[in-house]
Design a protein around this motif. Structure first.
Motif, PDB file in Angstrom:
ATOM      1  N   VAL B  54       1.283  -1.241  -0.028  1.00 11.13           N
ATOM      2  CA  VAL B  54      -0.009  -0.356  -0.421  1.00 11.13           C
ATOM      3  C   VAL B  54       0.210   0.964  -0.269  1.00 11.13           C
ATOM      4  O   VAL B  54       1.740   1.021   0.662  1.00 11.13           O
ATOM      5  CB  VAL B  54      -0.912   0.105   1.550  1.00 11.13           C
ATOM      6  N   THR B  55       0.745   1.903  -0.626  1.00  6.27           N
ATOM      7  CA  THR B  55       1.281   3.823  -1.004  1.00  6.27           C
ATOM      8  C   THR B  55       0.416   4.595  -0.841  1.00  6.27           C
ATOM      9  O   THR B  55      -0.340   4.516  -2.145  1.00  6.27           O
ATOM     10  CB  THR B  55       1.959   3.726  -2.310  1.00  6.27           C
ATOM     11  N   VAL B  56       0.843   5.091   0.023  1.00  6.70           N
ATOM     12  CA  VAL B  56      -0.104   6.578   0.419  1.00  6.70           C
ATOM     13  C   VAL B  56       0.857   7.905   0.325  1.00  6.70           C
ATOM     14  O   VAL B  56       1.881   8.106   1.196  1.00  6.70           O
ATOM     15  CB  VAL B  56      -1.127   6.024   2.174  1.00  6.70           C
ATOM     16  N   GLU B  57       0.463   8.354  -1.025  1.00 10.64           N
ATOM     17  CA  GLU B  57       1.172   9.867  -1.039  1.00 10.64           C
ATOM     18  C   GLU B  57       0.142  11.284  -0.810  1.00 10.64           C
ATOM     19  O   GLU B  57      -0.952  11.550  -1.405  1.00 10.64           O
ATOM     20  CB  GLU B  57       1.351  10.374  -2.096  1.00 10.64           C
ATOM     21  N   MET B  58       0.612  11.619   0.812  1.00 11.18           N
ATOM     22  CA  MET B  58      -0.392  13.152   1.045  1.00 11.18           C
ATOM     23  C   MET B  58      -0.403  13.886  -0.048  1.00 11.18           C
ATOM     24  O   MET B  58       0.727  14.250  -0.380  1.00 11.18           O
ATOM     25  CB  MET B  58       0.051  13.087   2.323  1.00 11.18           C
ATOM     26  N   GLN B  59      -1.198  14.736  -0.275  1.00 13.08           N
ATOM     27  CA  GLN B  59      -0.791  15.711  -1.033  1.00 13.08           C
ATOM     28  C   GLN B  59      -0.596  16.938  -0.141  1.00 13.08           C
ATOM     29  O   GLN B  59      -2.487  17.421   0.202  1.00 13.08           O
ATOM     30  CB  GLN B  59      -2.209  15.711  -2.008  1.00 13.08           C
ATOM     31  N   ARG B  60       0.151  17.568   0.183  1.00 18.13           N
ATOM     32  CA  ARG B  60      -0.202  18.192   1.169  1.00 18.13           C
ATOM     33  C   ARG B  60       0.006  19.357   1.436  1.00 18.13           C
ATOM     34  O   ARG B  60      -0.916  20.797   2.038  1.00 18.13           O
ATOM     35  CB  ARG B  60       1.979  18.290   1.953  1.00 18.13           C
ATOM     36  N   ASP B  61       0.247  20.285  -0.625  1.00 16.13           N
ATOM     37  CA  ASP B  61      -0.708  21.373  -0.952  1.00 16.13           C
ATOM     38  C   ASP B  61      -2.227  21.454  -1.129  1.00 16.13           C
ATOM     39  O   ASP B  61      -2.995  22.866  -0.491  1.00 16.13           O
ATOM     40  CB  ASP B  61       0.011  21.701  -2.215  1.00 16.13           C
ATOM     41  N   ALA B  62      -2.897  20.421  -1.017  1.00 16.26           N
ATOM     42  CA  ALA B  62      -4.242  20.517  -1.327  1.00 16.26           C
ATOM     43  C   ALA B  62      -4.979  20.486   0.164  1.00 16.26           C
ATOM     44  O   ALA B  62      -5.476  21.312   1.001  1.00 16.26           O
ATOM     45  CB  ALA B  62      -4.229  19.690  -1.709  1.00 16.26           C
ATOM     46  N   GLU B  84      -1.792   4.240  -4.079  1.00 20.18           N
ATOM     47  CA  GLU B  84      -1.912   2.493  -5.080  1.00 20.18           C
ATOM     48  C   GLU B  84      -1.363   0.974  -4.016  1.00 20.18           C
ATOM     49  O   GLU B  84      -0.849   1.408  -3.116  1.00 20.18           O
ATOM     50  CB  GLU B  84      -0.515   3.088  -5.579  1.00 20.18           C
ATOM     51  N   ILE B  85      -2.736   0.131  -4.115  1.00 19.59           N
ATOM     52  CA  ILE B  85      -2.144  -0.816  -3.616  1.00 19.59           C
ATOM     53  C   ILE B  85      -2.289  -2.126  -4.812  1.00 19.59           C
ATOM     54  O   ILE B  85      -3.057  -1.736  -5.693  1.00 19.59           O
ATOM     55  CB  ILE B  85      -4.199  -1.197  -2.920  1.00 19.59           C
ATOM     56  N   VAL B  86      -1.402  -2.781  -4.089  1.00 18.29           N
ATOM     57  CA  VAL B  86      -1.286  -4.129  -4.656  1.00 18.29           C
ATOM     58  C   VAL B  86      -1.628  -5.477  -4.509  1.00 18.29           C
ATOM     59  O   VAL B  86      -0.856  -5.695  -2.632  1.00 18.29           O
ATOM     60  CB  VAL B  86       0.194  -4.118  -5.262  1.00 18.29           C
ATOM     61  N   VAL B  87      -2.242  -6.528  -5.064  1.00 21.87           N
ATOM     62  CA  VAL B  87      -3.153  -7.054  -4.039  1.00 21.87           C
ATOM     63  C   VAL B  87      -2.227  -8.650  -4.455  1.00 21.87           C
ATOM     64  O   VAL B  87      -2.471  -8.699  -5.708  1.00 21.87           O
ATOM     65  CB  VAL B  87      -4.704  -7.660  -3.426  1.00 21.87           C
ATOM     66  N   GLU B  88      -2.596  -9.311  -4.061  1.00 25.20           N
ATOM     67  CA  GLU B  88      -1.529 -11.191  -4.137  1.00 25.20           C
ATOM     68  C   GLU B  88      -2.775 -11.891  -3.877  1.00 25.20           C
ATOM     69  O   GLU B  88      -2.419 -11.807  -2.534  1.00 25.20           O
ATOM     70  CB  GLU B  88      -0.326 -10.977  -4.278  1.00 25.20           C
ATOM     71  N   TYR B  89      -3.251 -13.047  -4.984  1.00 24.76           N
ATOM     72  CA  TYR B  89      -4.048 -13.924  -4.772  1.00 24.76           C
ATOM     73  C   TYR B  89      -4.067 -15.042  -5.131  1.00 24.76           C
ATOM     74  O   TYR B  89      -4.109 -15.195  -7.004  1.00 24.76           O
ATOM     75  CB  TYR B  89      -5.567 -12.912  -4.646  1.00 24.76           C
ATOM     76  N   GLU B  93      -1.941 -11.197  -9.333  1.00 25.89           N
ATOM     77  CA  GLU B  93      -1.132 -10.344  -8.649  1.00 25.89           C
ATOM     78  C   GLU B  93      -2.527  -9.076  -9.645  1.00 25.89           C
ATOM     79  O   GLU B  93      -2.234  -9.047 -10.507  1.00 25.89           O
ATOM     80  CB  GLU B  93       0.191  -9.383  -8.647  1.00 25.89           C
ATOM     81  N   ALA B  94      -2.979  -7.999  -8.600  1.00 26.60           N
ATOM     82  CA  ALA B  94      -4.282  -7.041  -9.473  1.00 26.60           C
ATOM     83  C   ALA B  94      -3.468  -5.807  -8.542  1.00 26.60           C
ATOM     84  O   ALA B  94      -3.408  -5.581  -7.638  1.00 26.60           O
ATOM     85  CB  ALA B  94      -4.935  -7.167  -8.832  1.00 26.60           C
ATOM     86  N   THR B  95      -3.661  -4.674  -8.874  1.00 31.87           N
ATOM     87  CA  THR B  95      -3.439  -3.544  -8.548  1.00 31.87           C
ATOM     88  C   THR B  95      -4.269  -2.432  -9.351  1.00 31.87           C
ATOM     89  O   THR B  95      -4.828  -2.421 -10.455  1.00 31.87           O
ATOM     90  CB  THR B  95      -1.746  -2.934  -9.563  1.00 31.87           C
ATOM     91  N   ALA B  96      -4.718  -1.706  -8.222  1.00 36.19           N
ATOM     92  CA  ALA B  96      -5.719  -0.944  -8.365  1.00 36.19           C
ATOM     93  C   ALA B  96      -4.641   1.309  -7.622  1.00 36.19           C
ATOM     94  O   ALA B  96      -3.984   1.557  -6.776  1.00 36.19           O
ATOM     95  CB  ALA B  96      -6.642  -0.583  -8.117  1.00 36.19           C
ATOM     96  N   SER B  97      -5.475   1.368  -8.641  1.00 36.75           N
ATOM     97  CA  SER B  97      -5.217   3.215  -7.504  1.00 36.75           C
ATOM     98  C   SER B  97      -6.442   3.765  -7.264  1.00 36.75           C
ATOM     99  O   SER B  97      -7.549   3.789  -7.873  1.00 36.75           O
ATOM    100  CB  SER B  97      -4.505   4.148  -8.430  1.00 36.75           C
ATOM    101  N   MET B  98      -6.328   5.059  -5.987  1.00 41.19           N
ATOM    102  CA  MET B  98      -7.265   6.310  -6.370  1.00 41.19           C
ATOM    103  C   MET B  98      -6.313   7.732  -6.485  1.00 41.19           C
ATOM    104  O   MET B  98      -5.268   7.645  -5.793  1.00 41.19           O
ATOM    105  CB  MET B  98      -7.678   6.510  -4.498  1.00 41.19           C
ATOM    106  N   ALA B  99      -6.991   8.555  -7.144  1.00 41.00           N
ATOM    107  CA  ALA B  99      -6.484  10.078  -7.718  1.00 41.00           C
ATOM    108  C   ALA B  99      -7.528  10.547  -8.607  1.00 41.00           C
ATOM    109  O   ALA B  99      -8.604  10.514  -8.266  1.00 41.00           O
ATOM    110  CB  ALA B  99      -5.587   9.626  -8.200  1.00 41.00           C
ATOM    111  N   MET B 100      -7.419  12.297  -7.426  1.00 39.75           N
ATOM    112  CA  MET B 100      -8.430  12.849  -7.992  1.00 39.75           C
ATOM    113  C   MET B 100      -8.728  12.405  -9.533  1.00 39.75           C
ATOM    114  O   MET B 100      -7.927  12.519 -10.718  1.00 39.75           O
ATOM    115  CB  MET B 100      -8.002  14.130  -7.882  1.00 39.75           C
ATOM    116  N   ASP B 101     -10.121  12.772  -9.975  1.00 40.54           N
ATOM    117  CA  ASP B 101     -10.396  12.697 -11.227  1.00 40.54           C
ATOM    118  C   ASP B 101     -11.461  13.896 -11.511  1.00 40.54           C
ATOM    119  O   ASP B 101     -12.955  12.889 -11.757  1.00 40.54           O
ATOM    120  CB  ASP B 101     -10.782  11.566 -12.186  1.00 40.54           C
ATOM    121  N   GLU B 102     -11.359  14.516 -12.270  1.00 41.49           N
ATOM    122  CA  GLU B 102     -13.151  16.066 -12.329  1.00 41.49           C
ATOM    123  C   GLU B 102     -13.610  16.467 -11.052  1.00 41.49           C
ATOM    124  O   GLU B 102     -14.966  15.955 -10.643  1.00 41.49           O
ATOM    125  CB  GLU B 102     -14.032  15.178 -12.807  1.00 41.49           C
ATOM    126  N   GLY B 103     -12.345  16.353  -9.654  1.00 37.28           N
ATOM    127  CA  GLY B 103     -13.031  16.444  -8.771  1.00 37.28           C
ATOM    128  C   GLY B 103     -13.381  15.620  -7.367  1.00 37.28           C
ATOM    129  O   GLY B 103     -14.149  15.553  -6.522  1.00 37.28           O
TER     130      GLY B 103
END
Lengths: 113, 113, 113, 113
Positions: B54-62, B84-89, B93-103
């Motif tokens: 699990v990788t979390v990058e805080m957006q300190r400016d925001a 970003e999170i990587v799971v192994e089952y 291996e499956a990878t997904a992300s969370m980021a802002m997209d149009e607010g």
């Protein structure tokens, strides 16, 4: 590889289970307040994208058994509810449940079609 | 149909995203406290089954921009972190992300292999 | 100095407000699901020790205004509810409220008697 | 009656305890991830108004004992931490703690001066 629609559907379904569990774990609960919490959980999670139906059956006997007489309530956690969620993503329907399995609340993917 | 291993992998991956978001949404946060929260989120969610990274990058400016001067902090929500999170089952291996997209903080399935 | 009974009463009252806010912040909410969430919050927090009454009035117009048309829901936070809580501790009754004040959900101790 | 400054101080102190407990209850935790969670809790709650110091001591032995070998983690709850919080309000300092007392995590107002 690019994710397929069925993988997207089960990804969305997983999001709903993680959301439900970690939003409401820790809520003060008693046999009397359990039905209102079940109703709130169902309608809250059904707001999420692609979520078709959420069913929460509170285990009121388990809640009652967990309550110390001089405390009068306990905290909501996975052992106190059976949950079923149905997600629909691009025509694909995916169903999973959460129920106790050897002392652990297991989230289980049931069907994708 | 019975779920396949890749569907199980993306279901598990979704659980991690829902857990992360709804466990920590609402946490009081400032640019100074953000790194400690990022570290705690990473190591907490990595405890969950099948979770590899699990990788979390805080957006300190925001975060800074969202803080009213006379309040001094805000509450953690999806707009303040890229994840970003990587799971192994079962070898998948499956990878997904969370980021802002149009607010809106969008959780996106990236890759399954 | 040893705490007095009125200080104990307001300490207990503060616990209820912090619990309410941080348990339910982040819950997916829409004008349709708001009444069920209000009812669940009231009966959940009333389980806590010394808690006599919890009243949650959802601000459905504010919820409606916060929802992006293509998203369809938002997340529960302090700007979407007015709350009043009454605690009774050893015969002392303490009341506080939460309401918006200059863009910030302010928890305010109203009366101790 | 109008609330006094010492009642305001203990009200604020209660808010911090309720916030801490209900924000973080349910977080996946292991002896390895516990220190990062303790650090995040301290710096998160210290962001709140009038909060001078938060100290969280994770009970790693209790965490270890609660973990089923084939699960590998448990969920954060009151039995796994001892907490002390100091609030300062208009020159008044109020201190409270949370610790296990007969199997229940008791929040106790210690001192107001």
């Amino acid at each position: 590889m690019e994710p397929t629609d069925t993988q997207e559907a089960t990804f969305e379904l997983g999001i709903k289970f993680g959301s439900l569990y970690h939003q409401f774990a820790g809520t003060p609960i008693s046999p009397e307040s359990a039905p209102a919490l079940a109703a709130a959980i169902e309608s809250a999670i059904e707001n999420q994208p692609h979520c078709r139906e959420v069913t929460v059956e509170m285990q009121r006997d388990a809640i009652r058994d967990a309550i110390e007489p001089d405390v009068g309530y306990t905290e909501f956690t996975g052992e106190f509810a059976e949950v079923e969620i149905v997600v629909e993503y691009d025509g694909i329907e995916a169903t999973a449940s959460m129920a106790m399995d050897e002392g652990y609340p297991r989230m289980e993917l049931l069907e994708v079609e």
